[in-house]
Scaffold this motif. Structure first.
Motif, PDB file in Angstrom:
ATOM      1  N   LEU A 331       0.836  -1.206   0.000  1.00  0.00           N
ATOM      2  CA  LEU A 331       0.000   0.000   0.000  1.00  0.00           C
ATOM      3  C   LEU A 331       0.868   1.252   0.000  1.00  0.00           C
ATOM      4  CD1 LEU A 331      -2.645   1.587   0.331  1.00  0.00           C
ATOM      5  CD2 LEU A 331      -2.438   1.236   2.809  1.00  0.00           C
ATOM      6  N   GLN A 332       1.941   1.266   0.799  1.00  0.00           N
ATOM      7  CA  GLN A 332       2.784   2.447   0.897  1.00  0.00           C
ATOM      8  C   GLN A 332       3.551   2.730  -0.396  1.00  0.00           C
ATOM      9  OE1 GLN A 332       4.666   1.176   4.695  1.00  0.00           O
ATOM     10  NE2 GLN A 332       4.087   3.197   5.456  1.00  0.00           N
ATOM     11  N   VAL A 333       3.697   1.713  -1.235  1.00  0.00           N
ATOM     12  CA  VAL A 333       4.291   1.928  -2.564  1.00  0.00           C
ATOM     13  C   VAL A 333       3.214   2.348  -3.558  1.00  0.00           C
ATOM     14  CG1 VAL A 333       5.532   0.851  -4.475  1.00  0.00           C
ATOM     15  CG2 VAL A 333       6.137   0.273  -2.112  1.00  0.00           C
ATOM     16  N   LEU A 334       2.110   1.620  -3.566  1.00  0.00           N
ATOM     17  CA  LEU A 334       1.040   1.881  -4.535  1.00  0.00           C
ATOM     18  C   LEU A 334       0.438   3.267  -4.393  1.00  0.00           C
ATOM     19  CD1 LEU A 334      -0.875  -1.534  -4.431  1.00  0.00           C
ATOM     20  CD2 LEU A 334       0.320  -0.580  -6.410  1.00  0.00           C
ATOM     21  N   ILE A 335       0.444   3.806  -3.193  1.00  0.00           N
ATOM     22  CA  ILE A 335      -0.263   5.066  -2.961  1.00  0.00           C
ATOM     23  C   ILE A 335       0.345   6.218  -3.763  1.00  0.00           C
ATOM     24  CG2 ILE A 335       1.027   5.969  -0.968  1.00  0.00           C
ATOM     25  CD1 ILE A 335      -1.894   6.330   0.280  1.00  0.00           C
ATOM     26  N   TRP A 336       1.631   6.096  -4.135  1.00  0.00           N
ATOM     27  CA  TRP A 336       2.249   7.155  -4.934  1.00  0.00           C
ATOM     28  C   TRP A 336       1.784   7.126  -6.381  1.00  0.00           C
ATOM     29  CZ3 TRP A 336       4.172  10.848  -2.194  1.00  0.00           C
ATOM     30  CH2 TRP A 336       4.675  10.580  -0.919  1.00  0.00           C
ATOM     31  N   SER A 337       1.110   6.052  -6.774  1.00  0.00           N
ATOM     32  CA  SER A 337       0.570   6.003  -8.140  1.00  0.00           C
ATOM     33  C   SER A 337      -0.667   6.883  -8.285  1.00  0.00           C
ATOM     34  CB  SER A 337       0.229   4.567  -8.530  1.00  0.00           C
ATOM     35  OG  SER A 337      -0.829   4.054  -7.732  1.00  0.00           O
ATOM     36  N   ILE A 338      -1.261   7.325  -7.165  1.00  0.00           N
ATOM     37  CA  ILE A 338      -2.473   8.147  -7.248  1.00  0.00           C
ATOM     38  C   ILE A 338      -2.199   9.488  -7.933  1.00  0.00           C
ATOM     39  CG2 ILE A 338      -4.239   9.348  -5.914  1.00  0.00           C
ATOM     40  CD1 ILE A 338      -4.146   7.054  -3.912  1.00  0.00           C
ATOM     41  N   PRO A 339      -1.241  10.316  -7.470  1.00  0.00           N
ATOM     42  CA  PRO A 339      -0.996  11.571  -8.196  1.00  0.00           C
ATOM     43  C   PRO A 339      -0.508  11.341  -9.620  1.00  0.00           C
ATOM     44  CG  PRO A 339       0.662  11.243  -6.482  1.00  0.00           C
ATOM     45  CD  PRO A 339      -0.404  10.228  -6.249  1.00  0.00           C
ATOM     46  N   VAL A 340       0.279  10.287  -9.825  1.00  0.00           N
ATOM     47  CA  VAL A 340       0.763   9.993 -11.179  1.00  0.00           C
ATOM     48  C   VAL A 340      -0.406   9.687 -12.108  1.00  0.00           C
ATOM     49  CG1 VAL A 340       2.181   8.428 -12.549  1.00  0.00           C
ATOM     50  CG2 VAL A 340       2.980   9.155 -10.304  1.00  0.00           C
ATOM     51  N   ALA A 341      -1.316   8.825 -11.657  1.00  0.00           N
ATOM     52  CA  ALA A 341      -2.450   8.429 -12.491  1.00  0.00           C
ATOM     53  C   ALA A 341      -3.412   9.578 -12.739  1.00  0.00           C
ATOM     54  CB  ALA A 341      -3.186   7.257 -11.843  1.00  0.00           C
ATOM     55  N   LEU A 342      -3.629  10.437 -11.736  1.00  0.00           N
ATOM     56  CA  LEU A 342      -4.574  11.541 -11.920  1.00  0.00           C
ATOM     57  C   LEU A 342      -4.046  12.590 -12.891  1.00  0.00           C
ATOM     58  CD1 LEU A 342      -6.086  10.099  -9.663  1.00  0.00           C
ATOM     59  CD2 LEU A 342      -6.571  12.329  -8.659  1.00  0.00           C
ATOM     60  N   ILE A 343      -2.739  12.779 -12.931  1.00  0.00           N
ATOM     61  CA  ILE A 343      -2.168  13.640 -13.976  1.00  0.00           C
ATOM     62  C   ILE A 343      -2.468  13.044 -15.347  1.00  0.00           C
ATOM     63  CG2 ILE A 343      -0.008  14.480 -14.991  1.00  0.00           C
ATOM     64  CD1 ILE A 343       1.103  14.661 -12.136  1.00  0.00           C
ATOM     65  N   ARG A 344      -2.323  11.738 -15.460  1.00  0.00           N
ATOM     66  CA  ARG A 344      -2.615  11.083 -16.744  1.00  0.00           C
ATOM     67  C   ARG A 344      -4.084  11.208 -17.108  1.00  0.00           C
ATOM     68  NH1 ARG A 344      -1.651   6.310 -15.452  1.00  0.00           N
ATOM     69  NH2 ARG A 344      -3.764   5.481 -15.475  1.00  0.00           N
ATOM     70  N   ASN A 345      -4.978  11.152 -16.126  1.00  0.00           N
ATOM     71  CA  ASN A 345      -6.402  11.291 -16.410  1.00  0.00           C
ATOM     72  C   ASN A 345      -6.708  12.606 -17.123  1.00  0.00           C
ATOM     73  OD1 ASN A 345      -7.280   9.656 -13.323  1.00  0.00           O
ATOM     74  ND2 ASN A 345      -7.321   8.813 -15.372  1.00  0.00           N
ATOM     75  N   VAL A 346      -6.063  13.683 -16.693  1.00  0.00           N
ATOM     76  CA  VAL A 346      -6.271  14.980 -17.339  1.00  0.00           C
ATOM     77  C   VAL A 346      -5.747  14.946 -18.768  1.00  0.00           C
ATOM     78  CG1 VAL A 346      -5.716  17.436 -17.262  1.00  0.00           C
ATOM     79  CG2 VAL A 346      -6.221  16.209 -15.138  1.00  0.00           C
ATOM     80  N   ALA A 347      -4.550  14.387 -18.952  1.00  0.00           N
ATOM     81  CA  ALA A 347      -3.979  14.292 -20.289  1.00  0.00           C
ATOM     82  C   ALA A 347      -4.845  13.419 -21.193  1.00  0.00           C
ATOM     83  CB  ALA A 347      -2.560  13.736 -20.213  1.00  0.00           C
ATOM     84  N   GLN A 348      -5.383  12.328 -20.660  1.00  0.00           N
ATOM     85  CA  GLN A 348      -6.238  11.457 -21.456  1.00  0.00           C
ATOM     86  C   GLN A 348      -7.494  12.171 -21.925  1.00  0.00           C
ATOM     87  OE1 GLN A 348      -5.110   7.119 -19.415  1.00  0.00           O
ATOM     88  NE2 GLN A 348      -7.169   7.944 -19.271  1.00  0.00           N
ATOM     89  N   GLY A 349      -8.081  12.967 -21.039  1.00  0.00           N
ATOM     90  CA  GLY A 349      -9.264  13.719 -21.452  1.00  0.00           C
ATOM     91  C   GLY A 349      -8.970  14.641 -22.621  1.00  0.00           C
ATOM     92  N   ALA A 350      -7.803  15.280 -22.589  1.00  0.00           N
ATOM     93  CA  ALA A 350      -7.426  16.174 -23.682  1.00  0.00           C
ATOM     94  C   ALA A 350      -7.202  15.397 -24.976  1.00  0.00           C
ATOM     95  CB  ALA A 350      -6.165  16.946 -23.306  1.00  0.00           C
ATOM     96  N   LEU A 351      -6.551  14.250 -24.889  1.00  0.00           N
ATOM     97  CA  LEU A 351      -6.282  13.463 -26.097  1.00  0.00           C
ATOM     98  C   LEU A 351      -7.572  12.945 -26.726  1.00  0.00           C
ATOM     99  CD1 LEU A 351      -3.135  11.475 -24.905  1.00  0.00           C
ATOM    100  CD2 LEU A 351      -3.201  13.273 -26.650  1.00  0.00           C
ATOM    101  N   ILE A 352      -8.502  12.467 -25.899  1.00  0.00           N
ATOM    102  CA  ILE A 352      -9.770  11.977 -26.450  1.00  0.00           C
ATOM    103  C   ILE A 352     -10.556  13.119 -27.078  1.00  0.00           C
ATOM    104  CG2 ILE A 352     -11.985  10.926 -25.855  1.00  0.00           C
ATOM    105  CD1 ILE A 352     -10.520   9.423 -23.616  1.00  0.00           C
ATOM    106  N   ALA A 353     -10.580  14.275 -26.426  1.00  0.00           N
ATOM    107  CA  ALA A 353     -11.304  15.424 -26.969  1.00  0.00           C
ATOM    108  C   ALA A 353     -10.755  15.839 -28.330  1.00  0.00           C
ATOM    109  CB  ALA A 353     -11.223  16.601 -25.997  1.00  0.00           C
TER     110      ALA A 353
END
Length: 474
Positions: A331-353
């Protein structure tokens, strides 16, 4: 009499996310409670059966969706008047795909797969035709997130009610997929009922040419989703190969805590997509929206990562019990993937648009291949922590590629000073958590969350204007 100041582009996304995200958050909390209940009631080994079955089902869900949950939002936002022509054929195509996949999965699960995993997967497959009839994408495209939020909450409440009524011990395993099927069915009916009357009266039909057009546009997005699931699920598969089902259950407990926020990130993308689609031809407004969206997701993700790392073992003990304490380290390793993944979510929205789902597919392909190599290298030696490390490194690669592709659209990441105030508030949060760690866990979390909110305002990261949504400082 003065008028309210004009809203920045991110305000529309923020308001939409509050409507959709609040219901999604409540629904996820309800689902999270059901997951904890199942993990405790079934035990790690039997719970691992559910984890593996639902992991496979996720692939089938995305095949049934045909990429419509993302592309449909974009198409509805771009041309709302075309929905009466689009909706019947899309539902017809997805219903056909879902039914065919369900029949194949039931046959394979009951005859070829080991049991009880095969039978549980076969039962879960009954949700696929229901998913085909889902209309969440229509409501989001119309920028009516409250309706989608309501349906999601109803789905989880129906599922949880059945789980609590029917599942009490490992012998009740077969009742878990039944609860999911009923919940999904109730949610789909709610969404259909909330459509405008003129859309509810439309018959479901199959138009071959429109289906071909849909798949030509959506196949890169479908492949991207499947590869993304491969990244998510490969940890469980390799843990089962190199360790045992108990390791799968322990890792799933850690990932359950992470997936709550990852799913909220995906929800944020859905609220961002219709707005950024409308603004995609306005370079200045698109860039302002992109920057505001990154600030919004980081303001949530960074404190979760920092605070979660510091109190992770206590959270595992409180939620799952001492039998799951081995989940703390991953868990203490995986939790750092949250900010990384949420940055990607924004980029993905732009690419799909901007209709660049092909580039999303490329990011997922490189990341999936990398993830397999890392899992094979890390899991035999480091077990649960190795699986978590492979996931984090993979997410970092995937996000880096998405950010590079988005920059080619003119949407570059802002400089670090754009987030300096948020970073200062997160630093204060870390200090508060360390100073209060001797208190009961809930008191530590409450102190950290309250202190962080106050610090956001004091350092000027979060600003309030009369008549407008709160905004993060540029």
């Amino acid at each position: 009499m003065t008028s309210a100041p004009p809203a920045r582009p991110g305000s529309a996304v923020g308001l939409g996310f509050l409507k959709l995200g609040l219901g999604e958050a409540v629904a996820r909390i309800v689902a999270f409670g059901a997951t904890v209940y199942l993990a405790r009631s079934l035990g790690a080994s039997v719970y691992g059966v559910i984890v593996l079955a639902t992991a496979i089902l996720l692939y089938l869900n995305f095949l049934t969706d045909c990429g419509v949950d993302a592309l449909g939002v974009r198409e509805v936002a771009a041309a709302p008047d075309a929905v009466p022509d689009l909706l019947p054929s899309v539902l017809g195509a997805r219903l056909l795909v879902g039914t065919a996949l369900a029949l194949v999965t039931i046959a394979v699960g009951l005859t070829l797969l080991p049991q009880p995993e095969g039978a549980i997967l076969a039962a879960y497959a009954l949700t696929l035709p229901v998913i085909g009839l889902g209309t969440r994408w229509v409501h989001l495209g119309y920028e009516q997130p409250g309706r989608a939020s309501l349906a999601r909450l109803v789905t989880e409440l129906a599922m949880v009610a059945l789980v609590l009524a029917l599942v009490h011990a490992p012998g009740d395993l077969e009742h878990v997929p039944l609860a999911q099927v009923v919940g999904e069915g109730v949610g789909a009916l709610v969404l259909l009922r909330l459509l405008p009357a003129r859309l509810r009266r439309l018959p479901v039909r199959l138009e071959v040419e429109r289906v071909r057009t849909l798949f030509r546009a959506s196949w890169p997005l479908i492949l991207h989703a499947l590869l993304g699931l491969a990244i998510f699920n490969s940890d469980f598969i390799f843990l089962r190969v190199f360790r045992d089902s108990a390791a799968v259950g322990l890792y799933a407990a850690a990932y359950t805590l992470i997936s709550f926020f990852l799913n909220l990130g995906a929800t944020y993308t859905m609220t961002l997509l219709p707005v950024i689609t409308r603004l995609r031809d306005d370079a200045v407004a698109s860039k302002a929206l992109y920057d505001d969206s990154l600030a919004q997701v980081l303001a949530v993700a960074l404190p979760v990562a920092v605070g979660g790392y510091l109190v992770g073992p206590g959270i595992v003990d409180m939620v799952f019990g001492r039998g799951y304490l081995a989940s703390s380290a991953p868990l203490q390793v995986l939790i750092w993937s949250i900010p990384v993944a949420l940055i990607r979510n924004v980029a993905q929205g732009a690419l799909i648009a901007h209709q660049r789902q092909d580039q999303l597919m490329h990011t997922a392909a490189w990341a999936a291949a990398t993830n397999v190599v890392l899992n094979i290298a890390f899991i035999p030696r480091w077990g649960l922590v190795g699986a978590a490390s492979a996931t984090l490194l993979t997410e970092m690669l995937r996000t880096t590629l998405a950010v590079i592709y988005t920059a080619r659209l003119g949407l570059r990441l802002p400089g670090p000073m754009r987030f300096a105030r948020i970073a200062a508030a997160v630093t204060g949060l870390a200090v508060l958590v360390v100073l209060t760690r001797q208190l009961p866990l809930l008191a530590t979390i409450a102190a950290g969350a309250t202190g962080y909110a106050v610090l956001l305002v004091l350092v000027g990261a979060l600003r309030f204007r009369r008549g407008a949504m709160p905004e993060f400082a540029p």
